[in-house]
Structure formats: structure tokens, C-alpha cells
Design a protein around this motif. Structure first.
Motif, short mmCIF file in Angstrom:
data_model
loop_
_atom_site.label_atom_id
_atom_site.label_comp_id
_atom_site.label_asym_id
_atom_site.label_seq_id
_atom_site.Cartn_x
_atom_site.Cartn_y
_atom_site.Cartn_z
N ASN A 130 4.51 47.56 -13.39
CA ASN A 130 4.87 46.77 -14.64
C ASN A 130 5.05 45.24 -13.87
OD1 ASN A 130 6.65 49.33 -15.22
ND2 ASN A 130 6.25 48.15 -17.18
N PRO A 131 4.48 44.18 -14.30
CA PRO A 131 4.44 42.76 -13.51
C PRO A 131 5.71 42.47 -14.23
CG PRO A 131 2.47 43.22 -15.25
CD PRO A 131 3.30 44.37 -15.24
N ILE A 132 6.53 41.64 -13.07
CA ILE A 132 7.55 40.89 -13.17
C ILE A 132 6.81 39.44 -13.12
CG2 ILE A 132 9.88 39.90 -12.58
CD1 ILE A 132 10.44 43.04 -11.50
N LEU A 133 6.66 38.69 -14.13
CA LEU A 133 6.07 37.49 -14.26
C LEU A 133 7.10 36.29 -14.11
CD1 LEU A 133 3.46 35.50 -14.84
CD2 LEU A 133 4.14 35.65 -17.15
N CYS A 134 6.75 35.66 -13.08
CA CYS A 134 7.85 34.65 -13.09
C CYS A 134 7.50 32.97 -13.67
CB CYS A 134 8.33 33.97 -11.22
SG CYS A 134 8.92 35.62 -10.56
N VAL A 135 8.31 32.50 -14.53
CA VAL A 135 8.20 31.09 -14.82
C VAL A 135 9.23 30.35 -14.63
CG1 VAL A 135 6.45 32.13 -16.74
CG2 VAL A 135 8.89 32.16 -17.17
N GLY A 136 9.07 29.10 -15.07
CA GLY A 136 10.18 28.14 -14.89
C GLY A 136 9.97 26.77 -14.50
N GLU A 137 10.58 25.77 -14.93
CA GLU A 137 10.52 24.38 -14.74
C GLU A 137 11.00 23.78 -13.50
OE1 GLU A 137 12.97 25.47 -16.66
OE2 GLU A 137 14.76 24.30 -15.90
N SER A 138 10.50 23.01 -13.17
CA SER A 138 10.90 22.01 -11.93
C SER A 138 11.79 20.85 -12.49
CB SER A 138 9.70 21.41 -11.24
OG SER A 138 9.37 20.16 -11.97
N PHE A 139 12.40 20.36 -11.52
CA PHE A 139 13.42 19.05 -11.96
C PHE A 139 12.83 18.21 -12.93
CE2 PHE A 139 16.93 19.40 -8.82
CZ PHE A 139 17.92 19.61 -9.57
N GLU A 140 11.66 17.91 -12.63
CA GLU A 140 10.89 16.87 -13.44
C GLU A 140 11.07 17.18 -14.95
OE1 GLU A 140 9.45 13.93 -13.09
OE2 GLU A 140 10.58 14.11 -11.41
N GLU A 141 10.20 18.57 -15.26
CA GLU A 141 10.42 18.90 -16.58
C GLU A 141 11.72 19.03 -17.19
OE1 GLU A 141 6.65 20.15 -14.73
OE2 GLU A 141 8.44 21.37 -14.43
N ARG A 142 12.83 19.36 -16.30
CA ARG A 142 13.88 19.50 -16.92
C ARG A 142 14.60 18.10 -17.20
NH1 ARG A 142 18.82 22.71 -17.77
NH2 ARG A 142 17.27 24.36 -17.99
N LYS A 143 14.04 17.13 -16.45
CA LYS A 143 14.67 15.80 -16.93
C LYS A 143 14.04 15.37 -17.98
CE LYS A 143 13.69 13.57 -12.88
NZ LYS A 143 13.61 12.63 -11.77
N GLN A 144 12.77 15.74 -18.29
CA GLN A 144 12.36 15.25 -19.59
C GLN A 144 12.67 16.07 -20.81
OE1 GLN A 144 7.95 15.33 -19.08
NE2 GLN A 144 8.07 15.20 -16.96
N GLY A 145 13.26 17.06 -20.54
CA GLY A 145 13.90 17.71 -21.63
C GLY A 145 12.83 19.07 -22.18
N ILE A 146 11.73 19.32 -21.33
CA ILE A 146 10.68 20.13 -21.85
C ILE A 146 10.69 21.37 -21.23
CG2 ILE A 146 9.21 18.14 -22.70
CD1 ILE A 146 7.75 18.95 -20.01
N GLU A 147 12.06 21.87 -20.76
CA GLU A 147 11.99 23.25 -20.08
C GLU A 147 11.68 24.42 -21.00
OE1 GLU A 147 14.54 21.03 -20.20
OE2 GLU A 147 16.33 22.05 -21.01
N LEU A 148 12.21 24.53 -22.04
CA LEU A 148 11.85 25.51 -22.96
C LEU A 148 10.34 25.74 -23.11
CD1 LEU A 148 14.83 25.77 -25.25
CD2 LEU A 148 14.55 26.71 -23.00
N GLU A 149 9.90 24.63 -23.70
CA GLU A 149 8.32 24.62 -23.93
C GLU A 149 7.61 24.88 -22.73
OE1 GLU A 149 7.77 20.64 -25.29
OE2 GLU A 149 5.81 20.59 -25.13
#
Ligand code: PEP
Length: 269
Positions: A130-149
């Protein structure tokens, strides 16, 4: 609604040689048994360095410990002239059940990118792991408010050609890059929001049956002081733990808190 067994996975990164690794596993198994840990209700997995996997596997099998073993990365190719690489088949033969793919440190320091991540996921699935796929935003995307997308798009980039059967064998670790190894942790609400957005993606793409089975973990500075609050989000199914997985007592506390939250969740269903 499907009952998802939470996972607490320890990513040791480049720590512990094989002797230290086996010592750690013995201590962890003892701590968990001593605490009457419910191994059926919560899965415990350790991802050692490649050089320790065999020693850890032999110990776990000999002592019939209920601890799973995984790897921190894998080659996208099956065999051949790829000096230094390790194939999914080799890991499967060593009893590995899970393989981390797309960890932010590998995306940063190694050429683990969206193109070969897809191939690595396929290789792991083909080898019955089973793969454990890691995803997630950097500070940049969080600052822009697009972390979920951002996180959902990362999932989509990898998942787009996978079948329903393959999709339900995926584990997704939402690991905001700014939280990995920094001591900064996502709030329980933002971990839940990300896990919920990812589950929603699975629901829209594969239907409720698959989305209710997929396990979504949170990773990023998890420790025994924040694990219980993070598990309050109904879409968070456990953790990928880095630094705190190097301390057997701390890791066993995280495991016990996760197990307790899972039992509470079950009682409220
Ligand atoms: C990780 O390595 O996946 C991780 C989440 O590390 P840490 O717990 O140290 O932030």
C-alpha cells in the motif's frame, strides 16, 4: 459507514542502524504490550532505513509482534541497471506492507516528482503493498489560502488513472511542508479540513464506498501532546510521525492516544 482502522506510522528517515533499530522495536513492542495495546484496533507501522528492514522483519516474525514494516521510498522500475535503487518487489519480499511516496524531503532533495511518483505508486500497488502518498502545501500556498486545493490537486495528479480497486488501497498523508520537522503543527481544524477535502475528492471520483475506506493520515510535528486533539477530526485516520517516532516511549504514547480516540469514535457511531 465503513470502519477505518487508524494507522500510526513511524518514518525514521535516515536514523538508526540495524542494531539500534532492533533494540527500538523490542522496546516499543514491550511498551505496547505492557499497556495492553489494542493491536486490532490501531495499526502500528515502522519505516526504517533500507539497511534495517531485514533485521526488523526477522525480529517481528520471530517474536510474532503485531508491528508492520514499511519503506521510505522505492524505485519506479522493477529491475535492471539502476545503481543504488530498490524495487517494490524486493520490499514486498522483505514483508513490507507500506511504502511512503512523495515525502516532501524526497521531493526536495531527490528527483521524486509528480511524473515518477505516479510510476512509484503503480509499482507499489503491483507488488501488493500500500502506498502512503504524501501531499501538502508550503507556506507560500498557505499564505495564498489555496492549501486545500493544492493538496487535492496533488492527489488528483497521482490518482487520475487508478481504478477503484487501486484507489481504495491508497493511504494519503496530509503533511503541510511547513509543519514537517519544524515543531509547528497544523490546528486540528485545518488537519480535519484537509482530510475532509481529500476524502471528498475520493467520493466525487470513486464514490462513497471507496472514499469511506481510504485512510487519510496527518503528518507534521505530531507528538503525544497534540495527537489526541488532531484525532478529533472524523476524517483523520492516524498519523505519519517523524521526529517523535525516534523515541519509543513518545511513539507508544501517540499510538495509545490514537487507539483511545479510535475506540471513542467507534462508540459514538
Ligand atoms: C515526516 O517525516 O513525515 C514527519 C511528519 O516528520 P515530523 O513528525 O518530524 O514533523
Amino acid at each position: 459507514m465503513a470502519q477505518r482502522i487508524p494507522v500510526v506510522a513511524g518514518n525514521w528517515k535516515m536514523n538508526f542502524d540495524h542494531l539500534e533499530a532492533t533494540y527500538f522495536i523490542q522496546k516499543l513492542a514491550w511498551l505496547l504490550r505492557d499497556a495492553h495495546f489494542d493491536f486490532k484496533g490501531t495499526e502500528i507501522v515502522i519505516m526504517p532505513s533500507f539497511t534495517s528492514i531485514r533485521s526488523v522483519q526477522v525480529l517481528i516474525e520471530a517474536e510474532k509482534m503485531r508491528i508492520g514494516v514499511g519503506a521510505q521510498t522505492v524505485s519506479e522500475t522493477s529491475d535492471g541497471a539502476f545503481t543504488g535503487d530498490i524495487s517494490a518487489q524486493m520490499l514486498a519480499r522483505l514483508g513490507c506492507k507500506y511504502v511512503i511516496i512523495g515525502h516532501s524531503e524526497r521531493r526536495k532533495y531527490h528527483p521524486e516528482d509528480d511524473a515518477n511518483i505516479v510510476d512509484k505508486v503503480r509499482a507499489v500497488l503491483a507488488a501488493d503493498m500500500n502506498p502512503i502518498l504524501c501531499v501538502g502545501e508550503s507556506f507560500e500556498e498557505r499564505k495564498q489560502g489555496i492549501e486545500l486545493e493544492y493538496a487535492v490537486n496533488q492527489v488528483h495528479d497521482v490518482m487520475r488513472d487508478l481504478s477503484d480497486k487501486e484507489a481504495q488501497r491508497m493511504l494519503i498523508a496530509y503533511e503541510p511542508i511547513w509543519a514537517v520537522g519544524t515543531g509547528m503543527v497544523a490546528t486540528p481544524q485545518s488537519a480535519q479540513d484537509a482530510a475532509n477535502a481529500i476524502r471528498d475528492y475520493f467520493k466525487k471520483t470513486y464514490g462513497t464506498d471507496v472514499s469511506e475506506k481510504v485512510r487519510i493520515l496527518y503528518g507534521g510535528s505530531v507528538n503525544a501532546s497534540n495527537a489526541q486533539a488532531l484525532m478529533e477530526g472524523p476524517d483523520v485516520d492516524g498519523f505519519l510521525v517523524g521526529g517523535a517516532a525516534l523515541d519509543a516511549e513518545e511513539f507508544s504514547r501517540i499510538a495509545r492516544l490514537t487507539s483511545r480516540s479510535a475506540r471513542r469514535r467507534l462508540a459514538h457511531r
